[in-house]
Design an enzyme around this catalytic site. Sequence first.
Site, PDB file in Angstrom:
ATOM      1  N   HIS A  23      -3.591  -5.305   0.317  1.00 50.91           N
ATOM      2  CA  HIS A  23      -2.980  -5.827   1.548  1.00 50.91           C
ATOM      3  C   HIS A  23      -3.021  -7.359   1.561  1.00 50.91           C
ATOM      4  CE1 HIS A  23      -2.861  -1.979   3.884  1.00 50.91           C
ATOM      5  NE2 HIS A  23      -3.752  -1.652   2.960  1.00 50.91           N
ATOM      6  N   GLU A  54      -1.511  -9.253   3.460  1.00 48.76           N
ATOM      7  CA  GLU A  54      -1.420  -9.754   4.845  1.00 48.76           C
ATOM      8  C   GLU A  54      -2.779 -10.052   5.465  1.00 48.76           C
ATOM      9  OE1 GLU A  54      -0.902  -6.686   3.861  1.00 48.76           O
ATOM     10  OE2 GLU A  54      -1.394  -5.167   5.367  1.00 48.76           O
ATOM     11  N   CYS A 106       0.828  -1.202   0.000  1.00 50.61           N
ATOM     12  CA  CYS A 106       0.000   0.000   0.000  1.00 50.61           C
ATOM     13  C   CYS A 106       0.871   1.265   0.000  1.00 50.61           C
ATOM     14  CB  CYS A 106      -1.018  -0.046   1.136  1.00 50.61           C
ATOM     15  SG  CYS A 106      -2.515   0.875   0.731  1.00 50.61           S
TER      16      CYS A 106
HETATM   17  N1  GLN Z   1      -2.074   6.649   2.676  1.00 48.15           N
HETATM   18  C1  GLN Z   1      -2.138   5.873   1.480  1.00 48.15           C
HETATM   19  C2  GLN Z   1      -3.491   6.023   0.793  1.00 48.15           C
HETATM   20  O1  GLN Z   1      -4.455   6.418   1.389  1.00 48.15           O
HETATM   21  C3  GLN Z   1      -1.827   4.408   1.750  1.00 48.15           C
HETATM   22  C4  GLN Z   1      -2.792   3.723   2.641  1.00 48.15           C
HETATM   23  C5  GLN Z   1      -2.285   2.433   3.231  1.00 48.15           C
HETATM   24  O2  GLN Z   1      -1.073   2.183   3.237  1.00 48.15           O
HETATM   25  N2  GLN Z   1      -3.171   1.597   3.739  1.00 48.15           N
HETATM   26  O3  GLN Z   1      -3.605   5.721  -0.376  1.00 48.15           O
END
Ligand code: GLN
Length: 539
Positions: free
Chosen positions: A510, A512, A384
């Site tokens: 994600h 995970e 992310c």
């Molecule tokens: N802050 C980033 C976004 O909103 C990544 C979010 C995250 O890592 N879950 O796109």
Amino acid sequence: MSSSTKYIFVTGGVTSSLGKGIVSASLAKLLQARGFKVTIQKLDPYINVDPGTLNPYEHGECYVTDDGAETDLDLGHYERFLNISTSQNNNVTTGKIYQTVIDKERRGDYLGKTVQVIPHITNEIKEHILKLGKDKNYDVVITEIGGTVGDIESLPFIESIRQLKWNLNKNVLFIHLTLIPYLSTSGELKTKPTQHSVKTLLEYGIQPDILVCRTEYHLDNGLRNKIALFCNVDQECVIESIDAKSIYEVPLLMLKEKLDTVVCQKLELDQEIEPDLKKWNEFLNNLQDPKKEINIALIGKYVELKDSYISIAESLIHAGSKNKTKVNLHWIHSSKLEDENCSELLKDINGVIVAPGFGSRAIEGKIKAVEYARLKQIPFLGICLGMQCAVIEFARNVLKMENAHSTEIDSQSEFPVISMMEEQKQLEKMGGTMRLGSYQCDIEQHTLLHQIYSKKTIHERHRHRFEFNNQFIDDFESNGMIFSGKNIKNNLMETIEIPTHPWFIGVQFHPEYKSTVENPHPIFLSLIKAGLEHASSVK
Ligand code: GLN
């Protein structure tokens, strides 16, 4: 299996952090291993509608379900232990209950009545608890009540489960998790805090059926008798829960203490089938007897509180066990990497993970970590925000786009390589409005990602507002960074790779959140393999 669903309620006494989530998940595992259809839910007494708006320092990681609910991290344990998918319905907070009741009041559903904690809030709580059992016809629903008995804020939940016992009688069981502290000065285990905590429960009209006692030392029969006598439970219902090296040992410890047997007896559940824990034991044996070892660095800004990245840490444990490899996880604060000492801090590291996150704090250290892993050919996984950092690093250092950034951090950047998704721009509310939950991703053939998944389409969970800015696709592709996974429907670049690097992947989703004991996630499995290769190449 059974005609009526059984409800088990798990409360906590004496102190928080006794591991209610793990004990609940362990019991659920044992019942599932006996062939019952089981699910777990968590009731959280705080006023936030969900933990999505909470800083990880408050309650650790925010876990995301397939259907896009932002939930308590205990749901992650439930999924990892049971290999099931949970949903919106598996986590409810006081805030959500009140929101529902207030919406009903505004609609006029209670017209003429004074809306009160009892019965309106408690009825809503009861309905929510029962709904989960009815929806999918579960044999057993385990409900974990967050907080500690005696807290003012959890009273409506306690009152609701008292009423449910009255309504459902034999189909309800109360388990109370408590602490038996050891006093080193007198060399004794003490039962008084447990007696007091049970007394508090009794004042609320709840007699626990089973006590699970967290302890540093074994409980002898004398002590078990004493607890049974003073807390009014059968002696075999005093269950020892000794500190374990790994949370994954807890189901076996509970089995040894016959927690599942007494639960089945009390709830009149069929006991003929012994729990089948073959896969679980295989996993545990590999975990306890690894043949190889690697070092993985996890770079983030919340590393002081390990619960902030719990799903990543657990995914590495699952994948490590499958590869018979001990994964030494090095938690590195990204602010430390801002001072140009990457080579010192990342010495002996065989894989670098840059963690998810929000905001500008310590982001330059994350970008430095990407650069180090890219140049030194160390396996790299960006998750992310971690993927977004990899894009920024590539733009700045390879494409020479000076000060390239994400508009989350620098809204005026000349090279906004990560920018806000169109549909996000109109939103005013913060809570529950990110791109959340499971989305389809199509994988390009002849990519590392395709090799990892051996599939053309996958579904992974998301939680973000920003994305790769497609205006720059050509610049990246013509200079060696490719987009191996895409969301075709919305033309979103979901994953990146550098094919000339041994193992370099960034994912906007994600992985995970979907790794379980029985099904370690393929990306983490592959990362461990790449880490092993790196370890043998630098020997
Ligand atoms: N802050 C980033 C976004 O909103 C990544 C979010 C995250 O890592 N879950 O796109």
